[in-house]
Design an enzyme around this catalytic site. Structure first.
Site, PDB file in Angstrom:
ATOM      1  N   ASP A   1      -3.593   0.562   3.331  1.00  0.00           N
ATOM      2  CA  ASP A   1      -3.718   1.992   2.995  1.00  0.00           C
ATOM      3  C   ASP A   1      -2.107   2.138   2.598  1.00  0.00           C
ATOM      4  O   ASP A   1      -1.385   2.478   3.700  1.00  0.00           O
ATOM      5  CB  ASP A   1      -4.116   2.573   4.171  1.00  0.00           C
ATOM      6  CG  ASP A   1      -4.446   4.143   3.666  1.00  0.00           C
ATOM      7  OD1 ASP A   1      -3.915   4.559   2.941  1.00  0.00           O
ATOM      8  OD2 ASP A   1      -5.303   4.704   4.606  1.00  0.00           O
ATOM      9  N   ILE A   2      -1.780   2.137   1.456  1.00  0.00           N
ATOM     10  CA  ILE A   2      -0.340   2.240   0.846  1.00  0.00           C
ATOM     11  C   ILE A   2      -0.294   3.705   0.571  1.00  0.00           C
ATOM     12  O   ILE A   2      -0.772   4.228  -0.382  1.00  0.00           O
ATOM     13  CB  ILE A   2      -0.167   1.211  -0.155  1.00  0.00           C
ATOM     14  CG1 ILE A   2       1.226   1.326  -0.679  1.00  0.00           C
ATOM     15  CG2 ILE A   2      -1.207   1.254  -1.261  1.00  0.00           C
ATOM     16  CD1 ILE A   2       1.617   0.337  -1.505  1.00  0.00           C
ATOM     17  N   GLU A   3       0.472   4.378   1.285  1.00  0.00           N
ATOM     18  CA  GLU A   3       0.672   6.150   1.004  1.00  0.00           C
ATOM     19  C   GLU A   3       2.187   6.277   1.186  1.00  0.00           C
ATOM     20  O   GLU A   3       3.005   5.356   1.639  1.00  0.00           O
ATOM     21  CB  GLU A   3       0.079   6.560   1.893  1.00  0.00           C
ATOM     22  CG  GLU A   3      -1.666   6.552   1.910  1.00  0.00           C
ATOM     23  CD  GLU A   3      -2.578   7.582   2.817  1.00  0.00           C
ATOM     24  OE1 GLU A   3      -2.374   8.701   2.534  1.00  0.00           O
ATOM     25  OE2 GLU A   3      -3.202   7.112   3.678  1.00  0.00           O
ATOM     26  N   ASN A   4       2.332   7.435   0.631  1.00  0.00           N
ATOM     27  CA  ASN A   4       3.691   8.199   0.900  1.00  0.00           C
ATOM     28  C   ASN A   4       4.835   7.432   0.104  1.00  0.00           C
ATOM     29  O   ASN A   4       4.717   6.483  -0.315  1.00  0.00           O
ATOM     30  CB  ASN A   4       3.764   8.602   2.440  1.00  0.00           C
ATOM     31  CG  ASN A   4       4.664   9.603   2.853  1.00  0.00           C
ATOM     32  OD1 ASN A   4       5.396  10.212   2.092  1.00  0.00           O
ATOM     33  ND2 ASN A   4       4.020  10.248   4.086  1.00  0.00           N
TER      34      ASN A   4
END
Length: 558
Positions: A377-380
């Site tokens: 989950d690649i975020e921010n």
């Protein structure tokens, strides 16, 4: 430490090269000698990039509609070269526009120049003089170890072409004996017999139809980013330093495998998020019994310090409540996919220094549970909007997939209502450029200003993703959809967007109709009613039945 030493050595070499370029003869008459200098062909024709790390992208560009993107890794600077015919004792000017960290431009064995940081396109220029008997020069551009993707555009080598009156006009002989030596679900490996030339062969281009899909300086290459269970036909042409191209080799056809690539593999996953860290975690087996759900996405694997994985950055990887839950799910006939990363917390991507180190951290999780799939989950800004970390994650997923046959890899990231944002598009393009062989690209269609029509916005975003996968990988609609995932947010989102059970049912039905690969939502913890309760960790904020979204999701079959 070794990378730093190599960087210091390289900088020293650059300084020496620049010193050697002082007091040169008069510049020759200007004419760009390079083939495909602005990559406007949409291919790497004329260029050869190490490790298959180069690709042509539509953004960002300096001019025109295309540019080179090359993804430097921890072990490869992603050097792209072109060899041209030149005249002896002649001064040439090499220039180009580059973007990225530690980007180099130069001539092999001669002068070069570089920039430590170019947030936007910056022009580099260097002059060099050929030797007394020199008739060819190899132009290069490259990044630096672990510095991520760089871009180059409008590269120019100004000066007279080689060969004097007329130059070399004889093309190499056609390569012979082209054969397919191996396939995976997304790659085809090829080999051929060497061509001959009156001066010398400098490289080979692999064609699928009229498109260059791989380049090599030797007699073998691997074509990456292909669709599973699909037949492809290839030919190879040789080229020399003067840019002469041979006739095509014999054609060879090969069919990619059915495993590990998505389209045609039958990989489908209905897996809502379950989080043991807060939100009054429900009994997973109770939810399974009530809804028929079999898979859960378990959140979140973070760093417990450095490159060390743990649940939520604080609970032990094994032996704690998370493992107890996984054991219970499996005993009831289900399974889990851990989600690595998320919006906040101390994540592994920025903490593990190289793709290899990050892959080792992922492997700890895979080995601890004998996993069939993992989700990142690649975020921010620390991961999703950090290009170095993006490439590190892709490199790590490529490694663990190679080391764990049959493992499915999933990337989950935010989206606009029309499809992937700039960083989402880059992630997809880099997945192809690096040959990461990602099974499912999952978008999160919420907190994006979707407004009242969450069904329409979700479908629009998913179709935008499908279209991006088609244009990047060359897939048809069915294959692209088979690599698409949707991860929604039940009830009220953080931005007060409302997804009702009826809306989620429509989204699920659309997902089944279009045979996408994955359906998830955040989260089972919130799959309980609390009408007017706002955005909460243990309920949806709307009127619904217990586990209603999970029951709907269990009806996803793809």
């Amino acid at each position: 430490m070794r990378s730093r030493n190599r960087l210091v050595a390289a900088l020293g070499a650059v300084a020496l090269g620049s010193a050697a370029a002082v007091a040169l003869p008069a510049t020759a008459q200007a004419a760009n000698l390079l083939t495909n200098p602005g990559f406007e062909s949409g291919t790497l024709s004329g260029w050869s990039c190490t490790g298959g790390l180069g690709s042509v992208v539509g953004s960002p560009v300096h001019s025109g509609s295309k540019a080179l993107a090359a993804a430097a890794s921890a072990s490869d600077t992603a050097q792209c070269t072109q060899t041209v015919s030149v005249q002896p004792n002649t001064t040439y000017t090499l220039s180009g526009w580059v973007r990225g960290n530690y980007v180099y431009l130069g001539v092999t064995g001669g002068a070069s120049t570089w920039t430590p940081s170019a947030a936007s396109y910056q022009q580099l220029s260097v002059t060099f003089t050929t030797g007394a008997s020199q008739t060819s020069a190899q132009i290069f551009t490259h990044g630096w170890y672990g510095q991520g993707t760089y871009y180059a555009d409008d590269i120019s080598l100004d000066g007279p072409g080689g060969g004097g009156g007329g130059g070399d006009t004889q093309a190499p002989t056609a390569p012979g004996g082209l054969a397919a030596t191996g396939t995976t679900s997304s790659t085809v490996s090829l080999s051929w017999n060497a061509s001959t030339d009156n001066v010398g062969v400098t490289g080979y281009d692999v064609y699928s139809g009229s498109n260059v899909v791989a380049s090599s300086t030797g007699t073998s290459a691997t074509v990456t980013g292909l669709a599973a269970s699909t037949s492809y036909t290839f030919t190879v042409k040789a080229r020399d330093a003067a840019g002469n191209t041979s006739a095509a080799s014999n054609a060879v056809s090969a069919t990619t495998g059915s495993g590990g690539g998505g389209g045609g593999t039958g990989f489908k996953q209905a897996a809502p998020y379950l989080y043991m860290g807060w939100g009054e975690p429900p009994s997973a087996t109770t939810v399974m019994s009530a809804t028929g759900i079999k898979w859960f996405t378990m959140a979140f694997i973070l760093s417990s310090g450095g490159c060390n994985p743990s649940w939520d950055g604080q609970r032990p990887l094994t032996g704690g409540v998370d493992q107890q839950t996984i054991n219970a799910i499996r005993a009831a006939g289900g399974d889990v996919v851990p989600s690595i990363g998320g919006w906040q917390g101390n994540k592994l991507g920025p903490n593990c220094a190289t793709p290899e180190a990050l892959a080792a951290a992922y492997q700890q999780v895979i080995s601890a549970y004998g996993l069939k799939a993992i989700d990142v989950d690649i975020e921010n800004t620390d991961e999703f909007e950090n290009t170095v970390v993006q490439d590190r994650i892709l490199g790590a997923l490529k490694i663990v997939k190679q080391n764990n046959p049959g493992l499915r890899t999933i990337l989950t990231f935010g989206t606009a209502t029309t499809g992937p944002t700039y960083y989402g598009n880059r992630l997809i393009e880099q997945a192809k450029a690096l040959g990461a062989d990602i099974d499912v690209f999952t978008i999160m269609p919420f907190d994006f200003g979707g407004g009242a029509d969450m069904y329409g916005s979700t479908v629009s975003a998913a179709n935008g993703l499908k279209n991006k996968l088609k244009s990047t990988f060359g897939w048809d609609d069915a294959t692209a959809y088979a690599h698409v995932g949707i991860s929604g947010m039940n009830g009220l989102s953080d931005n007060q967007e409302t997804t009702t059970p009826a809306t989620w049912t429509s989204i699920r039905d659309w997902a089944n109709t279009n045979h996408i690969a994955r359906l998830a939502f955040w989260s089972v913890n919130r799959d309980r009613p609390c009408a007017g309760g706002g955005v909460a960790e243990n309920c949806s904020g709307i009127n619904q039945n217990n586990w209603q979204f999970t029951s709907i999701t269990a009806g996803f079959t793809g």
